[in-house]
Structure formats: structure tokens, C-alpha cells
Design a protein around this motif. Sequence first.
Motif: not given
Length: 397
Positions: A124-135, A272-280, A302-310
Motif C-alpha cells: 500500500q505504501y509504495y503503491h502510493v509513494v511511487l505512483g505519485r513520483l511517476q504519475l 494484485f496484493v492490495i486486491t487479494l488482501k481486500r478479497r480476504k 486496507n483490511g487491518s481493522t477488519f482483522r481485529f473485528a473478525d
Amino acid sequence: FSQLTLAQTLPVLKQNFTEVIDVKVDDNQFVVVQGIDADGKDTTAYVNAGTGKILGTPQKESEFFQWVTTLHRSLFLHEAGRIFMGIISFLLFLIAVSGTVLVLQRQKGIKRFFNKIVKENFSQYYHVVLGRLQLIPIIIIAGTGTWLTLTKFVGGDEVKVKHTIDFDNLKSEPQKKLADFAVFKNTKLADVQSIEFPFSEDVEDYFTLKLTDREVVVNQITGEVLSEVQYPTKQLFTTLSLNLHTGRTNIVWAIVLAIASANILFFIYSGFVITLKRRKNRIKNKFKVDESRFVILVGSENGSTFRFADAIHQQLLKNGQKSFMAELNSYNVFDNAEHIIVFAATYGLGDAPTNASKFINLLKKYPQFRKNSCRGRFNWWQCTQLLCRNCRCNKQR
């Protein structure tokens, strides 16, 4: 090279070659001369534009690079492949633009576009950071690729320049040397694509200059401009698109494109990693909401809070409790619920997650009435102040 004019270069070439047929300046600003050399042999050679000396001969393009070029353009599927690649370019353009909108939403406007990003996980972090730099490079790659495909199949063939020359009034005097032609003095070699030399010394044969923005016909004896035609805007834009898409005219831009292309591969992986995490994190309930004693509402980007709730949800089920879990945007009146547990995270700069963006309005619309007090009705766990600042039970939680 950038300061050389045709008045300096052409006389030198005439001295070093018995005959010059044409001169071309390639994408890397190398001068290629086709003609007959001093030994009377037909030759095509790279030359020094300042001295006219032969530097070497053009080599055939590597078969490997030809293979890569064909793969990139059409996947070896000919025209069908080029159409497919054009569609892919357009989809990449849409992804880049929509990604920009999401980053702007996350960062609370364009002024904070490059502000620090909370590192929730690597992808998630580098998807956003690199996306901004190479936009910008990615948008240019995708946009120009789409345009080149459209011009290939929709725009038709390149427009041929037609000159109108009054051959009846051609002048053969005063005779001038090439170095004295005004048009040659004012034309930089860097602005030239090619020059066709006259076939003979007849006044009706002329120089044809193909420049970056226009085509010029020049009297070979007097240096008079016989015709000048500007290229259509569409053709100029197509040439610019090709230069930007390939980086063929600038080594620095070519390196930027190479880095952007490598980043695209990373974006595919991280996406793909972000999508698969959300599908889980898709919610599966054993009991219906109407028969559940516990209702767990989750706001997670991004699913972190969901894991606590689950984890709480699964613990309740193991203890024989009837529990139902849903997103915060699914908030409604839960008539049979005794406990409503809220897990919520913030997103970006304190915003509600996407699946909790409607919660405040729903909270006002569907109050959970209880005669005694709301404390017995609600059990707020990890409910952020952002989501609950308007909650009538906020002071009691």
C-alpha cells in the motif's frame, strides 16, 4: 551540433562527396548522408556535420530489439494486436487518472499531494509513494500510446505535403553559393529531418527541406524559397507523441520512461496484493442480522481493522454467541441487537474509510431507540472521534 546551420554543413558535404542524394538527421541527431563518395562508390554513412568526414556506416538493427519492438506494438498479432495494445494503453490512462483522484482525496487536496503517507504495509505504501513520483510519466506513456493507436487506425495515413511551384517564372539569376542562401543561414541542422538534393543542375530541380514543423522547397541556384508548407497540427502532435512515448530524442527522458515502465510492473504486483488482501476481508456471516445478539460494524480501508473485528467476531461465535458483522455503511436499525460494536480506522489525513463514509448520515437517519438509556444499547469499541463526533452516545462511551 545545435548551433550548426545548413549554410555551414551543406558546402562541407559537397566538398567531401562527389554527389549527395539526400541528408537525414536521425532521432539521436546523427547526420546520415546517402550519395557517392570521393572514390566514386555509392555510400550511406554517418558523417561529421562540421567537417564532412565519414564516421562510420549505419548498422542493421539488432534482431532482439526488432523482436521486442514487435512484441510491444502488437504482441505479434499484427493489426489486431495493435488495437489490443491501444485499448490497454487507454485503460492504463484511466487507471492513472483515477489513481490521481484517489490520492488527491486521500491527501485532502493538491497542496498536500506530496505530504507524508502513513505506512500501513509495504504494498500500500509504495503503491502510493511511487505512483505519485511517476504519475506524469505514466500518464504520458498511456496517453501517447492511445493517441498513436487512434491515428494509426482512425486518423488515416500521414498527410502528404503538396507544393505549388510556378515553374514558368523560375529564376536562374543571381547565382549564389550554398553558404549564402538566406534560408540555409537561418535553418539550424537540429531542426532538420531530411534534405533531398536536386537530381540535376537544371533550375526546375530544387532542394526539399523537411523540417520539424514544415517543408520548404528552395531554388538550387538563387536560394529563393519556392514553396513553404506548414505541417498540420495533428501531424505535429503525432510526432511529439511518438517522441514522448519512445524517448528517442532525449536520453534523460528515455531513462525516466525506463524507470516508469519498471514502476508499472511494480504497480501490477502491488495492486494484485492490495486486491487479494481486500478479497480476504469479505464478510461471511453464520447468522442473520435479525437473529444476532451482537452486531459488529467495521470501517477499514486496507483490511487491518477488519482483522481485529473478525477476531472478536470469531471469539463470540466460539463462545456460542450469535454475531453478525457488516460494514459501517450498512448501518441500519437493528431491532434485535443487544450490542453494537464498532471498529473503525481513519484513512489518509483523518478521513473515514470508503466503507464508512456514509456512517454519520446513517447514524442520524436510523437512531437505535431504547427507553432507558443508550448505554445498554451500544458498546462502542475502537470507534474513532471522526466517525462518532456527532453520535448522541459519544459522551457516554
